[in-house]
Write a protein that holds these residues in place. Structure first.
Motif, mmCIF file in Angstrom:
data_model
loop_
_atom_site.group_PDB
_atom_site.id
_atom_site.type_symbol
_atom_site.label_atom_id
_atom_site.label_comp_id
_atom_site.label_asym_id
_atom_site.label_seq_id
_atom_site.Cartn_x
_atom_site.Cartn_y
_atom_site.Cartn_z
ATOM 1 N N LEU A 149 -0.640 -4.398 1.659
ATOM 2 C CA LEU A 149 -0.882 -3.276 2.566
ATOM 3 C C LEU A 149 -2.117 -2.546 2.060
ATOM 4 N N THR A 150 -3.106 -2.364 2.925
ATOM 5 C CA THR A 150 -4.337 -1.688 2.534
ATOM 6 C C THR A 150 -4.564 -0.471 3.432
ATOM 7 N N ILE A 151 -5.370 0.467 2.927
ATOM 8 C CA ILE A 151 -5.660 1.700 3.650
ATOM 9 C C ILE A 151 -7.159 1.804 3.875
ATOM 10 N N PHE A 205 2.681 5.219 1.814
ATOM 11 C CA PHE A 205 2.934 4.451 3.030
ATOM 12 C C PHE A 205 3.767 3.211 2.700
ATOM 13 N N ARG A 206 4.633 2.890 3.627
ATOM 14 C CA ARG A 206 5.538 1.754 3.449
ATOM 15 C C ARG A 206 5.622 0.984 4.762
ATOM 16 N N ILE A 207 5.534 -0.349 4.676
ATOM 17 C CA ILE A 207 5.666 -1.225 5.850
ATOM 18 C C ILE A 207 6.761 -2.246 5.567
ATOM 19 N N ARG A 208 7.635 -2.463 6.526
ATOM 20 C CA ARG A 208 8.582 -3.570 6.409
ATOM 21 C C ARG A 208 8.742 -4.236 7.765
ATOM 22 N N ALA A 209 9.069 -5.518 7.754
ATOM 23 C CA ALA A 209 9.242 -6.301 8.977
ATOM 24 C C ALA A 209 10.725 -6.415 9.320
ATOM 25 N N ILE A 210 11.035 -6.419 10.617
ATOM 26 C CA ILE A 210 12.403 -6.545 11.121
ATOM 27 C C ILE A 210 12.454 -7.740 12.062
ATOM 28 N N ASP A 211 13.470 -8.617 11.905
ATOM 29 C CA ASP A 211 13.572 -9.746 12.827
ATOM 30 C C ASP A 211 14.581 -9.456 13.925
ATOM 31 N N ALA A 255 1.527 1.307 -0.225
ATOM 32 C CA ALA A 255 0.194 1.730 -0.633
ATOM 33 C C ALA A 255 0.177 3.248 -0.541
ATOM 34 N N SER A 256 -0.708 3.891 -1.304
ATOM 35 C CA SER A 256 -0.689 5.356 -1.328
ATOM 36 C C SER A 256 -2.099 5.923 -1.382
ATOM 37 N N ILE A 266 11.652 -4.831 -7.409
ATOM 38 C CA ILE A 266 10.211 -4.634 -7.273
ATOM 39 C C ILE A 266 10.001 -3.191 -6.830
ATOM 40 N N ASP A 267 9.129 -2.438 -7.517
ATOM 41 C CA ASP A 267 8.919 -1.062 -7.096
ATOM 42 C C ASP A 267 7.666 -0.933 -6.242
ATOM 43 N N ALA A 268 7.341 0.294 -5.844
ATOM 44 C CA ALA A 268 6.225 0.538 -4.935
ATOM 45 C C ALA A 268 4.879 0.197 -5.553
ATOM 46 N N LEU A 269 4.837 0.071 -6.870
ATOM 47 C CA LEU A 269 3.596 -0.315 -7.559
ATOM 48 C C LEU A 269 3.599 -1.789 -7.912
ATOM 49 N N ASP A 270 4.546 -2.540 -7.342
ATOM 50 C CA ASP A 270 4.706 -3.983 -7.580
ATOM 51 C C ASP A 270 5.076 -4.307 -9.025
#
Length: 313
Positions: free
Chosen positions: A141-143, A197-203, A214-215, A296-300
């Protein structure tokens, strides 16, 4: 009352895979719903068909029907009902299905309730077991801060059907989109603070991926502890199992870690990344195996592993 012709109305209900993905269901017997509703009654039934290349001898159909819908007459099968559950056994003359063969069984019912939870010979009538495979993580995820704040992320993939992405900012859902970008802000500069910011996919089945973060600014967060209480139980499809665990406990002092997802490994080799507290896959070969799950945390950053030893005979 004679059954209406079947062709009068026909209603047919209808990530790259990890190394241990659920095995595909072999082509055998399927059953398609056929249903005509009129006034407060219906004529319905299933077309049972053999999609395999071998002759199938014997079949058993099961489904649930609401209590307010009662079967008055039926044909081409021996019907039995217990509560809301209906079981249909073949007649002597239609118990054998040659390759490509089919039989139409049906009923006339008072009520318009729709059949559900159909099984043919113990398998889903549509040939698909419940979808328990998560979409892949939409990372990185990029800003882009040119002229505002726009988020971009990698496309997620799914074994069946991806529905959309959820966009969060500092824990608040701000948008759902089918695109792989989202314009968060245009115009004057944002008020000064840390934006996470957080992104996740839903099926289509409601399974969700591990999150990508990303922040703007540097969030202060502790690395995640190891997941605990790993356990294994059978899953729905034959030859599969469900590995479950509990999310890491928060530290006694300081903020709780932000969990983006979990990395699942078998005998030291990663097999999946998931946002859920479970992983469904094939039972490993005979022998002793070690499962490990790392948060896995927000900083990978990866936690220490929670581990479980499984002996398969």
């Amino acid at each position: 009352m004679k059954p209406l012709p079947w062709l009068a109305a026909l209603l047919t209900l209808l990530i790259p895979a990890p190394a241990l993905a659920t095995p595909p269901l072999p082509p055998t017997v399927r059953a398609d719903l056929q249903r005509t509703v009129f006034n407060n009654d219906q004529v319905a039934g299933y077309r049972v068909h053999n999609d395999s290349s071998v002759t199938v001898t014997g079949w058993r159909l099961e489904f649930d029907l609401p209590a307010d819908t009662t079967i008055a007459t039926s044909w081409n099968g021996r019907f039995a009902r217990s509560g809301n559950h209906v079981t249909v056994q073949p007649e002597s003359w239609n118990a054998t299905l040659v390759p490509g063969g089919a039989v139409d069984l049906g009923w006339y019912a008072n009520g318009t309730g729709e059949p559900a939870n159909c099984r043919i010979n113990g398998q889903p009538c549509d040939g698909q077991w419940p979808d328990e495979t998560d979409p892949t993580r939409p990372a990185p995820l990029t800003i882009d801060t040119t002229g505002g704040v726009t988020l971009h992320w990698a496309a997620s993939t799914d074994d069946r059907q991806l529905r959309h992405y959820e966009v969060y900012e500092s824990g608040t859902l701000v948008a759902t989109t089918t695109s792989t970008s989202y314009v968060f802000h245009t115009g004057p500069a944002l008020p000064p603070r840390v934006y996470v910011f957080r992104i996740r996919a839903i099926d289509a089945a409601g399974n969700y991926s591990a999150s990508a973060y990303a922040s703007l600014g540097t969030p202060q967060m502790s690395p995640p502890p190891a997941p605990g209480r790993l356990a294994i139980a059978p899953a729905a499809a034959p030859g599969t199992q469900r590995l479950t665990w509990e999310q890491p406990l928060p530290p006694p002092v300081g903020p709780a870690p932000v969990i983006a997802g979990y990395e699942v490994s078998l005998d030291g080799t990663p097999v999946a990344v998931t946002g859920a507290l479970r992983y469904v896959g094939a039972v490993p070969p005979a022998g002793e195996h070690t499962w490990s799950v790392r948060a896995i945390d927000a900083l990978d950053r990866l936690s220490d592993p929670g581990q479980l030893t499984q002996t398969v005979s």
